[in-house]
Design a protein around this motif. Structure first.
Motif, PDB file in Angstrom:
ATOM      1  N   PRO A  67       0.774  -1.244   0.000  1.00  0.00           N
ATOM      2  CA  PRO A  67       0.000   0.000   0.000  1.00  0.00           C
ATOM      3  C   PRO A  67       0.805   1.295   0.000  1.00  0.00           C
ATOM      4  N   SER A  68       1.957   1.310   0.599  1.00  0.00           N
ATOM      5  CA  SER A  68       2.698   2.581   0.656  1.00  0.00           C
ATOM      6  C   SER A  68       4.193   2.306   0.533  1.00  0.00           C
ATOM      7  N   LEU A  69       4.733   2.670  -0.615  1.00  0.00           N
ATOM      8  CA  LEU A  69       6.152   2.459  -0.880  1.00  0.00           C
ATOM      9  C   LEU A  69       6.856   3.808  -0.970  1.00  0.00           C
ATOM     10  N   ALA A  70       7.937   3.942  -0.255  1.00  0.00           N
ATOM     11  CA  ALA A  70       8.740   5.157  -0.302  1.00  0.00           C
ATOM     12  C   ALA A  70       9.660   5.105  -1.523  1.00  0.00           C
ATOM     13  N   GLU A  71      10.262   6.226  -1.847  1.00  0.00           N
ATOM     14  CA  GLU A  71      11.199   6.270  -2.976  1.00  0.00           C
ATOM     15  C   GLU A  71      12.396   5.381  -2.677  1.00  0.00           C
ATOM     16  N   PRO A  87      12.565 -13.285 -10.124  1.00  0.00           N
ATOM     17  CA  PRO A  87      12.715 -12.053  -9.329  1.00  0.00           C
ATOM     18  C   PRO A  87      12.453 -10.820 -10.201  1.00  0.00           C
ATOM     19  N   TYR A  88      12.014  -9.758  -9.560  1.00  0.00           N
ATOM     20  CA  TYR A  88      11.696  -8.519 -10.268  1.00  0.00           C
ATOM     21  C   TYR A  88      12.310  -7.330  -9.536  1.00  0.00           C
ATOM     22  N   ARG A  89      12.574  -6.281 -10.289  1.00  0.00           N
ATOM     23  CA  ARG A  89      13.095  -5.042  -9.720  1.00  0.00           C
ATOM     24  C   ARG A  89      11.986  -4.003  -9.754  1.00  0.00           C
ATOM     25  N   VAL A  90      11.742  -3.336  -8.616  1.00  0.00           N
ATOM     26  CA  VAL A  90      10.714  -2.304  -8.515  1.00  0.00           C
ATOM     27  C   VAL A  90      11.407  -0.992  -8.180  1.00  0.00           C
ATOM     28  N   ASP A  91      11.230   0.012  -9.038  1.00  0.00           N
ATOM     29  CA  ASP A  91      11.798   1.337  -8.808  1.00  0.00           C
ATOM     30  C   ASP A  91      10.681   2.317  -8.514  1.00  0.00           C
ATOM     31  N   VAL A  92      10.786   3.004  -7.386  1.00  0.00           N
ATOM     32  CA  VAL A  92       9.846   4.069  -7.034  1.00  0.00           C
ATOM     33  C   VAL A  92      10.650   5.360  -7.017  1.00  0.00           C
ATOM     34  N   GLN A 102       4.522   9.880  -7.695  1.00  0.00           N
ATOM     35  CA  GLN A 102       5.735   9.074  -7.827  1.00  0.00           C
ATOM     36  C   GLN A 102       5.572   8.132  -9.011  1.00  0.00           C
ATOM     37  N   ASP A 103       6.672   7.870  -9.704  1.00  0.00           N
ATOM     38  CA  ASP A 103       6.678   6.884 -10.785  1.00  0.00           C
ATOM     39  C   ASP A 103       7.018   5.524 -10.205  1.00  0.00           C
ATOM     40  N   VAL A 104       6.287   4.499 -10.631  1.00  0.00           N
ATOM     41  CA  VAL A 104       6.544   3.130 -10.205  1.00  0.00           C
ATOM     42  C   VAL A 104       6.830   2.311 -11.456  1.00  0.00           C
ATOM     43  N   ASP A 105       8.000   1.674 -11.508  1.00  0.00           N
ATOM     44  CA  ASP A 105       8.405   0.839 -12.639  1.00  0.00           C
ATOM     45  C   ASP A 105       8.744  -0.558 -12.135  1.00  0.00           C
ATOM     46  N   VAL A 106       8.302  -1.571 -12.863  1.00  0.00           N
ATOM     47  CA  VAL A 106       8.640  -2.958 -12.522  1.00  0.00           C
ATOM     48  C   VAL A 106       9.410  -3.554 -13.691  1.00  0.00           C
TER      49      VAL A 106
END
Length: 163
Positions: A67-71, A87-92, A102-106
């Motif tokens: 629900p709440s991801l910081a940068e 596995p995956y990489r998540v960039d906030v 905020q941009d969220v990329d997977v």
């Protein structure tokens, strides 16, 4: 009193500006024809900078919700008893505009690669991203036992010594 009100306002502002990530597991035959059969112990873990770890269980609708991801930059791992997930990489990151979004990329990532080496992009959105992730394979813990072979039995050294 004023201090607690200020803390509440700051916490609310942080929660409003935090990004949300939803991961759904769709049916993917023949590996997982019905995602409802995933065990309840299935969970997803986001590992960020040292000391940051978010763990969420599988929900009834076959989703994981952060629900709440910081940068930060995170490693997403899904743990299941019966299925293997990549596995995956998540960039906030902060959005380019002057807004509080905020941009969220997977990204698909590979173990053993440098962190800057990103794989294919799975999804990108602002503040709220929903991504479908499919299992890569079934886990197989047992080896199939070979049947009885009469010729192999007669070629056994113990049998040859007895003749």
């Amino acid at each position: 009193m004023k201090l607690s009100l200020l803390a509440t306002v700051v916490a609310t502002a942080h929660a409003i500006s935090a990004a949300k990530l939803t991961i759904s597991i769709p049916p993917s035959p023949p590996v997982l024809p019905n995602p409802a059969t995933l065990p309840s112990s299935t969970h997803a873990v986001l590992l960020g900078s040292p000391g940051i770890k978010h763990t969420v269980p599988l929900r009834r609708d076959n989703t994981f919700v952060f629900p709440s991801l910081a940068e930060d930059s995170y490693l997403l791992t899904i743990y299941s008893r019966d299925h293997a997930f990549a596995p995956y990489r998540v960039d906030v990151t902060k959005a380019a505009a002057a807004s509080a979004q905020q941009d969220v990329d997977v990204w698909w990532t590979y173990r053993g690669n440098e962190w800057s080496n990103k794989g294919p992009l799975l999804g990108s959105a602002q503040d709220d991203l929903r991504v479908e992730i499919r299992p890569s394979a079934m886990k197989d813990f047992y080896q199939q036992r070979g049947g009885f072979n009469l010729v192999g039995f007669l070629k056994s050294p113990m049998i040859l010594m007895g003749l």
